[in-house]
Design a protein around this motif. Structure first.
Motif, PDB file in Angstrom:
ATOM      1  N   PHE A   1       0.854  -1.186   0.000  1.00 47.99           N
ATOM      2  CA  PHE A   1       0.000   0.000   0.000  1.00 47.99           C
ATOM      3  C   PHE A   1       0.893   1.240   0.000  1.00 47.99           C
ATOM      4  CE2 PHE A   1      -2.968  -2.848   2.537  1.00 47.99           C
ATOM      5  CZ  PHE A   1      -3.625  -3.283   1.399  1.00 47.99           C
TER       6      PHE A   1
ATOM      7  N   ASP B   1      -0.508   3.930   4.778  1.00 48.55           N
ATOM      8  CA  ASP B   1      -1.232   3.177   5.801  1.00 48.55           C
ATOM      9  C   ASP B   1      -2.726   3.522   5.719  1.00 48.55           C
ATOM     10  OD1 ASP B   1      -2.228   2.022   8.055  1.00 48.55           O
ATOM     11  OD2 ASP B   1      -0.717   2.825   9.428  1.00 48.55           O
ATOM     12  N   PRO B   2      -3.594   2.541   5.505  1.00 49.38           N
ATOM     13  CA  PRO B   2      -5.008   2.874   5.318  1.00 49.38           C
ATOM     14  C   PRO B   2      -5.692   3.355   6.604  1.00 49.38           C
ATOM     15  CG  PRO B   2      -4.707   0.504   5.327  1.00 49.38           C
ATOM     16  CD  PRO B   2      -3.340   1.098   5.332  1.00 49.38           C
TER      17      PRO B   2
ATOM     18  N   ALA C   1      -8.423   6.403   6.823  1.00 47.11           N
ATOM     19  CA  ALA C   1      -9.829   6.219   7.196  1.00 47.11           C
ATOM     20  C   ALA C   1     -10.207   7.192   8.295  1.00 47.11           C
ATOM     21  CB  ALA C   1     -10.063   4.784   7.648  1.00 47.11           C
TER      22      ALA C   1
ATOM     23  N   LEU D   1      -5.404  -3.144  15.151  1.00 50.87           N
ATOM     24  CA  LEU D   1      -6.211  -2.893  13.958  1.00 50.87           C
ATOM     25  C   LEU D   1      -7.646  -2.537  14.352  1.00 50.87           C
ATOM     26  CD1 LEU D   1      -6.051  -2.807  10.926  1.00 50.87           C
ATOM     27  CD2 LEU D   1      -6.807  -5.180  10.855  1.00 50.87           C
TER      28      LEU D   1
ATOM     29  N   ALA E   1      -0.533  -1.122   7.995  1.00 50.19           N
ATOM     30  CA  ALA E   1      -0.818  -1.578   6.632  1.00 50.19           C
ATOM     31  C   ALA E   1      -0.699  -3.106   6.489  1.00 50.19           C
ATOM     32  CB  ALA E   1       0.089  -0.848   5.639  1.00 50.19           C
TER      33      ALA E   1
ATOM     34  N   ALA F   1      -3.660  -4.644   8.064  1.00 50.18           N
ATOM     35  CA  ALA F   1      -4.841  -4.395   7.249  1.00 50.18           C
ATOM     36  C   ALA F   1      -4.834  -5.313   6.034  1.00 50.18           C
ATOM     37  CB  ALA F   1      -4.876  -2.935   6.815  1.00 50.18           C
ATOM     38  N   ALA F   2      -3.679  -5.489   5.448  1.00 44.86           N
ATOM     39  CA  ALA F   2      -3.587  -6.330   4.263  1.00 44.86           C
ATOM     40  C   ALA F   2      -3.893  -7.787   4.620  1.00 44.86           C
ATOM     41  CB  ALA F   2      -2.187  -6.213   3.659  1.00 44.86           C
TER      42      ALA F   2
ATOM     43  N   HIS G   1      -5.835  -9.029   6.799  1.00 46.68           N
ATOM     44  CA  HIS G   1      -7.247  -9.330   7.019  1.00 46.68           C
ATOM     45  C   HIS G   1      -8.121  -8.974   5.837  1.00 46.68           C
ATOM     46  CE1 HIS G   1      -6.937 -10.432  11.249  1.00 46.68           C
ATOM     47  NE2 HIS G   1      -6.016  -9.490  11.356  1.00 46.68           N
ATOM     48  N   LEU G   2      -7.483  -8.381   4.807  1.00 47.88           N
ATOM     49  CA  LEU G   2      -8.285  -7.870   3.701  1.00 47.88           C
ATOM     50  C   LEU G   2      -9.092  -8.985   3.040  1.00 47.88           C
ATOM     51  CD1 LEU G   2      -8.731  -5.093   2.622  1.00 47.88           C
ATOM     52  CD2 LEU G   2      -6.971  -5.478   0.901  1.00 47.88           C
TER      53      LEU G   2
ATOM     54  N   PRO H   1      -8.352  -1.101   0.974  1.00 46.06           N
ATOM     55  CA  PRO H   1      -8.121  -1.274   2.419  1.00 46.06           C
ATOM     56  C   PRO H   1      -8.808  -0.190   3.250  1.00 46.06           C
ATOM     57  CG  PRO H   1      -6.154  -0.433   1.342  1.00 46.06           C
ATOM     58  CD  PRO H   1      -7.107  -0.785   0.238  1.00 46.06           C
ATOM     59  N   ILE H   2      -8.971   0.991   2.640  1.00 39.17           N
ATOM     60  CA  ILE H   2      -9.585   2.064   3.435  1.00 39.17           C
ATOM     61  C   ILE H   2     -11.051   1.740   3.698  1.00 39.17           C
ATOM     62  CG2 ILE H   2     -10.189   4.504   3.414  1.00 39.17           C
ATOM     63  CD1 ILE H   2      -7.608   4.904   1.786  1.00 39.17           C
TER      64      ILE H   2
ATOM     65  N   VAL I   1     -11.080  -0.655   6.436  1.00 39.95           N
ATOM     66  CA  VAL I   1     -10.920  -0.042   7.765  1.00 39.95           C
ATOM     67  C   VAL I   1     -12.243   0.594   8.186  1.00 39.95           C
ATOM     68  CG1 VAL I   1      -9.741   1.738   9.082  1.00 39.95           C
ATOM     69  CG2 VAL I   1      -8.465   0.370   7.450  1.00 39.95           C
ATOM     70  N   LEU I   2     -12.830   1.336   7.247  1.00 37.38           N
ATOM     71  CA  LEU I   2     -14.030   2.091   7.600  1.00 37.38           C
ATOM     72  C   LEU I   2     -15.214   1.187   7.905  1.00 37.38           C
ATOM     73  CD1 LEU I   2     -13.941   5.072   5.095  1.00 37.38           C
ATOM     74  CD2 LEU I   2     -13.824   5.221   7.573  1.00 37.38           C
TER      75      LEU I   2
END
Lengths: 109, 541, 503, 316
Positions: free
Chosen positions: A58, A61-62, A66, C79, D124, D127-128, D130-131, D139-140, D143-144
């Motif tokens: 990426f 960092d997402p 967000a 997370l 990141a 996040a990746a 668990h994507l 990914p955003i 997250v959201l």
């Protein structure tokens, strides 16, 4: 100088600028602008934090991104409420600023 | 300890509160007025049991409230309970119509009993606040400007005393290594505590304020003058003893502390003479009695001070016995004022004679209760300078009491002839008689045989101060009206002026506040505080 | 240092945590959707349920002796987001549920939709926003993630501000606007700190952060900004510009909630920040500044309360002063010392007892203002005879504020005083005592004339049930003074040992 | 120094200059216009930070909708300001002090930001990792709507509260009425034309944004904001009008987003591992389901907030 570093400078400067506006501008609507400037400066700081966290394929960092999206919506809601208050205040009381204390301590009902 | 003792112990402070709760509804207003004299009965019982050799303790560990009663407390509780009954009877007719008055009366009474039986700091503090604060309502009863002023001044001193006491207790508690809050434990630890001096200073300040040691005495004349007679009787006789039991409980008499002891004694003697000096310039009977209280409390402080200075055994009990005498006499004397004002020709000699006996008893006239009381404190006072000062103070008291009697006689003569009020009469008579009798009953049980005190030389020794005082009074007669006219409460007027001046500071604060609350100022403060905190976090490493 | 084991998995009873937040959220949505009288019904229906949940959380916590945790969505921090409840959160949850319910019950008379109208502005707003305050406070007390908490304080602000100006007078709108703008300043400062912490440590979870942070520049700046921002929302002197007009002019039920609870929300987060996130960052100097500001607040707030001519302004300034007390616990809750637990208990006790006492006093003042048509202090002579129950409630609340026994305020003062002496910092104890004297002064100004025997005529007598609500709150403040030892043990659950001076 | 860097510096200078304009401009209206321009420039900065989702949000909401709101307010205030007011600046020394403070704050912040580790700590990889569970590509959005969906749901509640707060500022007699101008009050040819052409296009773009938001930049916020803009355009042209605040439909749409979000979240207790968890394999469809309602709610909420409290009783 990377874009992220530069954004860090912009962000910090925006916070400073916005704060100045918030402190010195007497009109409420200008204070709301100041608040929004600080807000966007803070979001930019989240932005560079995200950028520095580029990993796992990426570009950024997402998670902080967000958060910024959430933050922008909250800031908008705040502006909307503040504007509504300002307009209502003008309707009820005429032009006012926050500089002068609107109600004295001894004001009676 | 037996079950009855325990029940009586708990009932001592609880009865007034429970009765008050039962009278909560308007319908039982009449019942409330009879509660005024019924509520003290358990306290009387508990005191009698204790004097009879029974001591009790009670602890409610869940909420941390603990009670106990010992001989020292028993002696005081006995007379205090009698006084509350007598004063309650006197108040029941007239004053108790006002519900606020009755409520305050019951609360003050609960606190007044409670301080004698509190076993730990927090219980004591609670009950001490109870004996001090609701009394406001008793002083306010008349509702005129003078009583409002008196009540305000009283409240200011009381709250100040509460603050001192809280600080003192915190120091005491901090000085106890095991975290116990029992009075017994914290006082045992006090001599070795790092905060010993601070704690002692605050203890003396707060309880000294309660017993009106000079220069913290100004509230007392104002208060007693403004309060209705039964209230003045209860306050001067009973409520003030909260300060006495406080000093008894919280001064470490087992350890000789010459500096603190002598300082306390000095303040005590100053009060003893100061009270008389100002008292003889007064023309209001209640005010004269109030100054006499200042003087008498000064003597008690002196006794405790001397006891503390050289760790004389038995000081606590001796001071308690001395104070016990003052309870009934002072209470009855206040009621005398009312009785004398309305006594018919037929009763007037009785009123005057009884009043005279009680008044001179305060001065220690041989064969009176006061004489016994003065015998008891001979040990702590000794024969040295303190003993002499004590004798001189007895002479001074004689002077003051003769002044009182003269004023009383003058008032009785001038008052219009009306029928006597029976209720006042009966309760007063009972109280007056018990003030004479009770010391004689108490002395053999608590102290022991009279033996050598009853020899002629000993009796003469105690007589000369009274004679000297009487001679002084006679000598001073021509100057009676030329004495300085001191306003009641003397230095309180200065204090009030200073207080009013300090209120002007508030306007300065107000201006400053208005500035700080300007938007630019507040936002700049926000920025500065943020930076300051960041810098402080850096500096904290 | 970190004595408490790091719990990142949901514990038994954890589900109650999200329930405590979602329940009022559902109430908000349902109230807006169904509108009119339904909003009131929904709010009043949910309040007992919410109280039950708060109690259940407390019981679970008491049984386990360990903080409750719930991981939302099954994504563990960093997370995901976790909710956590410790002793402090649990008592705050219960307090909030009680006071919100009391304010709601009290407000039924004023914020009932008038007959013949399907929906009216002020009632609908009030009932929705009351639930919103409740929801956001629950989130503040339970949130385990700093950004989630940012959303919580924003929710709280959005819920609180419109309540100030429900009556649409110019002065209340002006007060609300000041409040909003200053609170927004505060939130943006807080968010700035959050950004920095994430940039430095890559997590916003409180427990994870507490392990990772060390004393370094980014932490100092972040902590300074976040604390200052939260102070702005707590209205600690000299950041109190918005509080007196807002709290004094809002409807009484709203003032009660604002003064009793809303300012405590941001205070709670300051405690969380320093004792939850930064326990390993020494902060003696920070504590000193906080306590010094607190002392100034006590002095200023009390003296200004003495100057006020309106009862509600007096109470509002008293809040400024009482907020100061809360910060006196900071210098005392450091290091592995014995007194730390006492100071912690004292600080929390002050928070709780002030909440109940202040709510009672505002509600009582509201009744007085309604019954007389004004709240001028000099014209309150004799109010005690005509509104005895109201004045009794006010007086009991005042008793707790003065710190006289038996009351929660007394116990709080006692614990803090003792801790200040044991910690060798008696100066903070002295401040507390003088604050008590000043409080007695401003309350005397109200109570003495109120108790006089003058004759006063009421426009309308107060309703018994509403008086009873105020009295019940005041009695709770008093009852806290009888808190058993077990209660203080409960408050210690989940408290993290804090680094710092051993002096 | 590469061209890109020069462009970056130029952009930075421009952003700061425009920001300074909004602070120092004499006229509030001019400042507000400056703010809108500032928002657009800022989205360019976001693009340069590789944060396209944020850039879209900033352009749509931070600059766009906020701009409409502020310009509208500034316009109305300008009309009212003629009557005077005490808008004087604070004294020069105070301004000087404030300036010094702000510069200091800026320097401290800049110093701290530069000291942040680079590469910094990041979620990141988490996040990746668990994507795949979510079935999403962006990914955003993950997250959201998944990892931190609790935040997002609460933020929707913030919007609802803002609506309640804004409405609460109505005059009592207009409760139940509507905000804005009545339909056809201001017939305007060009606007009407624009309002007829743009919306179908905009609606398509908006829906597309939500749809692709699952895998590419975009999502409910951005899509919702575009839909909102379309509605606002038709309202400005007088083609549609604000419904009454008491309209059941309006309220239903307002709460639909958060309500569906909460409902799906709570259903997670029964059908998945816990609250706000999605059942395995159903994550993506459920997320799209939630997003659909969220988009709808946002599309309505934003115009409602811009329109302000009801000011007239709606003709039935």
């Amino acid at each position: 100088m990377t874009a992220a570093t530069l954004a860090g400078f912009i962000g910090s400067a925006l916070v400073g600028l916005g704060l100045y506006g918030l402190i010195t501008d007497p009109q409420p609507i200008r204070k709301i602008l100041g608040f929004n400037l600080i807000g966007s400066g803070v979001f930019l700081l989240f932005g560079i934090v995200a950028r520095k966290g580029a990993a796992a394929g990426f570009a950024a960092d997402p998670v902080p991104q967000a958060m910024v999206i959430t933050g922008i919506v909250v800031a908008f809601s705040a502006s909307a409420l503040a504007i509504a208050l300002v307009l209502r205040l003008y309707e009820v009381a005429g032009p006012v600023s926050l500089r002068s204390e609107h109600t004295s301590n001894k004001a009676e009902k | 300890m037996n079950a009855l003792g325990l029940v009586l112990l708990i009932a001592t402070p609880a009865t007034p509160l429970v009765m008050l709760a039962l009278c909560g509804s308007q319908a039982r207003r009449d019942f409330l007025s009879s509660c005024l004299w019924i509520a003290p009965l358990p306290a009387l019982g508990a005191a009698l049991m204790t004097i009879g050799g029974q001591s009790s303790a009670f602890a409610a560990p869940a909420i941390g409230y603990t009670l106990f009663i010992d001989k020292v407390a028993g002696v005081l509780l006995l007379v205090v309970a009698i006084l509350w009954i007598g004063a309650g009877l006197a108040a029941a007719r007239r004053e108790a119509r006002d519900v606020r008055f009755s409520v305050c009366w019951m609360l003050t009474m609960a606190g007044s009993f409670g301080v004698f039986v509190a076993a730990d700091l927090l219980t004591f503090y609670l009950l001490y606040a109870l004996v001090s604060i609701p009394a406001f309502g008793l002083i306010m009863r008349n509702g005129d400007a003078a009583s409002k002023r008196a009540a305000g001044v009283y409240m200011a001193f009381t709250i100040l005393g509460e603050a001192f006491l809280l600080a003192a207790f915190a120091l005491l508690a901090a000085g106890e290594p095991n975290g116990s809050l029992q009075i017994h434990d914290v006082i045992a630890a006090l001599p070795g505590s790092p905060w010993r001096d601070g704690a002692l200073a605050l203890i003396i300040a707060s309880f000294g304020l309660k017993i009106a040691l000079v220069p913290m005495h100004g509230w007392m004349p104002l208060t007693y003058t403004a309060a209705p007679l039964p209230a003045a009787a209860a306050l001067s006789g009973a409520a003030v003893k909260a300060g006495v039991i406080g000093l008894i409980r919280f001064l470490p008499f087992d350890t000789a502390l010459p500096d603190w002891g002598e300082a306390l004694a000095a303040v005590g003697f100053i009060s003893a003479f100061y009270g008389v000096a100002v008292g003889i310039t007064q023309h209001n009977l209640k005010t004269v009695l109030a100054y006499s209280s200042i003087s008498q409390m000064g003597v008690i402080a002196a006794v405790m001070g001397m006891g503390l200075a050289s760790a004389i055994p038995g000081t606590a009990l001796d001071s308690a016995v001395y104070a016990a005498h003052h309870v009934l006499v002072k209470g009855a004397l206040f009621l005398s004022i009312g009785v004398a004002a309305v006594a018919s020709q037929k009763y007037r000699p009785l009123v005057m004679w009884l009043s005279a006996i009680m008044a001179l008893s305060l001065a220690g006239l041989p064969m009176t209760g006061g004489w016994l009381a003065k015998l008891v404190v001979k040990a702590p006072l000794g024969d040295g300078i303190a003993g002499t000062l004590a004798d001189l103070s007895a002479a001074a008291t004689t002077l003051l009491m003769l002044h009182f009697l003269m004023l009383l006689a003058r008032m009785a003569q001038q008052s219009p002839q009306t029928k006597t009020q029976v209720a006042i009469d009966a309760s007063w008579l009972a109280l007056a008689i018990s003030s004479v009798v009770v010391p004689w009953l108490l002395y053999p049980v608590v102290v022991g045989g009279l033996g050598e005190a009853l020899t002629a030389s000993a009796i003469f020794k105690s007589l000369w101060p009274v004679l000297f005082g009487a001679a002084l009074a006679y000598g001073l007669r021509p100057w009676d009206h030329r004495l300085l006219s001191v306003p009641e409460g003397d230095i309180i007027n200065l204090m009030e002026a200073a207080f009013r001046a300090s209120l002007r500071l508030g306007e300065t604060f107000e201006r400053l506040d208005l500035r700080l609350r300007q938007w630019p100022a507040a936002t700049i403060s926000l920025g500065i505080i943020a930076l300051l905190l960041a810098a402080a976090a850096r500096a904290s490493r | 240092m970190n004595a408490a084991p790091i719990a990142s998995a949901s514990t038994a009873g954890g589900s109650l945590l999200w329930l405590a937040i979602i329940l009022p959220v559902v109430g908000i949505l349902a109230s807006l959707l169904s509108g009119g009288r339904h909003a009131e019904r929904i709010a009043l229906l949910l309040m007992p349920t919410g109280f039950g949940i708060a109690i259940a959380i407390a019981i679970f916590l008491w049984r386990s002796g360990q903080p409750l945790v719930y991981v939302i969505g099954g994504f563990n921090p960093p997370l995901g987001i976790a909710l956590r409840a410790d002793g402090f959160s649990a008592v705050m949850l219960v307090t909030t549920a009680l006071i919100v319910a009391a304010a709601g019950f009290y407000a039924r008379a004023i914020f009932a939709t008038p007959p013949g109208i399907t929906e009216a502005r002020a009632p609908l707003t009030f009932w929705i926003l009351l639930q919103a305050i409740w929801a956001s406070l629950n989130l503040v007390f339970l949130g385990g993630d700093l950004f989630n908490l940012y959303v919580a304080i924003e929710l709280l602000t959005f819920a609180a501000v419109p309540l100030v100006c429900l009556d649409s007078r110019a002065e209340t709108i002006s007060a609300a606007l000041r409040y909003l703008l200053f609170a927004l300043c505060g939130s943006v400062f807080y968010l700035l700190g959050v950004a920095l912490l994430y940039g430095a440590y890559g997590t916003l979870d409180i427990v994870l952060l507490s392990d990772r942070v060390s004393s370094e520049p980014v932490v100092w700046v972040a902590a300074g900004l976040m604390t200052a921002g939260l102070l702005a929302k707590t209205a600690l002197f000299p950041l109190h510009l918005w509080l007196p007009p807002a709290h004094a002019n809002a409807p009484a039920a709203c003032s009660a909630v604002l003064s009793a609870l809303v300012v405590k929300g941001s205070f709670f987060l300051i405690v969380r920040l320093w004792f939850g996130v930064l326990p390993n960052v020494p902060h003696e100097a920070v504590s000193f500044i906080l306590a010094a500001l607190g002392s100034a607040a006590i002095l200023f707030g009390s003296v200004l309360a003495l100057q006020q001519e309106r009862l509600k302004l007096l109470i509002a300034y008293s809040t400024v002063a009482q907020i100061g007390y809360l910060f006196l616990m900071f210098p005392l809750v450091q290091g592995p010392n014995l007194w730390v637990a006492e100071a912690w208990s004292g600080g929390i006790m002050q928070t709780l007892s002030h909440a109940f006492a202040k709510a009672a006093m505002f509600l009582a003042a509201g009744l007085i203002a309604e019954s007389l048509g004004h709240d001028r202090i000099r014209d309150l002579r004799g109010i005690g005879a005509v509104m005895p129950m109201t004045l009794f409630a006010f007086g009991l609340g005042g008793l707790s504020l003065m710190g006289l026994p038996p009351s929660g305020g007394f116990l709080a003062k006692w614990l803090l005083l003792k801790a200040s002496i044991e910690a060798g910092r008696p100066i903070w104890g002295a401040v507390m005592l003088s604050g008590g004297l000043l409080a007695a002064g401003y309350l005397y100004r109200v109570l003495a004339p109120a108790l006089s025997s003058d004759i006063l005529h009421l426009k309308a007598p107060p309703r018994r049930s509403r008086e009873a609500v105020a009295l019940a709150l005041a009695l709770t403040a008093i009852a806290l003074g009888f808190a058993p030892k077990a209660f203080f043990d409960f408050l210690q659950i989940g408290r993290v040992a804090v680094a710092g001076g051993s002096s | 120094m590469s061209i890109l860097q020069i462009l970056d510096i130029g952009l930075a200078g421009l952003v700061l200059a425009v920001a300074a304009w909004t602070v120092f401009a004499r006229d509030a209206f001019a400042a507000v216009v400056g703010f809108v321009a500032y928002g657009l420039l800022l989205s360019l900065v976001w693009v340069r930070l590789f944060a396209v989702d944020v850039a879209l949000t900033e352009a749509a909401i931070g600059s766009g909708v906020t701009g409409v709101l502020l310009i509208g307010a500034a316009g109305r205030l300008r009309k009212l300001e003629a009557s005077g007011g005490d808008d004087e600046l604070p004294g020069a020394s105070l301004r000087l002090f404030a300036a010094a403070l702000c510069i200091f704050v800026t320097l401290v912040l800049a110093g701290v930001v530069l000291s942040l580790p680079d590469p910094g700590p990041t979620l990141a990889p988490e996040a990746a990792r668990h994507l795949a569970e979510t079935g999403l590509g962006n990914p955003i959005t993950a997250v959201l709507l998944s990892y931190r969906s609790f935040d997002t749901m609460l933020e929707k509640v913030v919007l609802v509260l803002a609506v309640v707060g804004v409405w609460s500022l109505a005059a009592d007699q207009y409760w139940g009425g509507a905000a804005g101008n009545p339909r056809g009050a201001e017939p305007d040819g060009t606007r009407a034309l624009l309002a007829q052409v743009l919306p179908p296009l905009g609606i398509l773009i908006g829906i597309h944004m939500v749809w692709v938001g699952a895998d590419e930049p975009g999502g409910a916020f951005q899509g919702g904001a575009i839909l909102a803009a379309m509605w606002m355009i038709t309202m400005m042209a007088g083609l549609t009008e604000m419904p009454s605040i008491r309209s059941r439909l309006l309220r239903l749409v307002l709460v639909a987003g958060p309500a569906v979000f909460v409902a799906v979240g709570v259903a997670g207790v029964a059908f998945a591992s816990g609250v706000f968890a999605y059942p395995t394999g159903f994550a993506k469809p459920l997320i799209l389901f939630i997003e659909a309602f969220m988009t709808l709610s946002i599309a309505v909420t934003l115009p409602v907030l811009v329109a302000g409290p009801p000011k007239r009783l709606r003709q039935q």
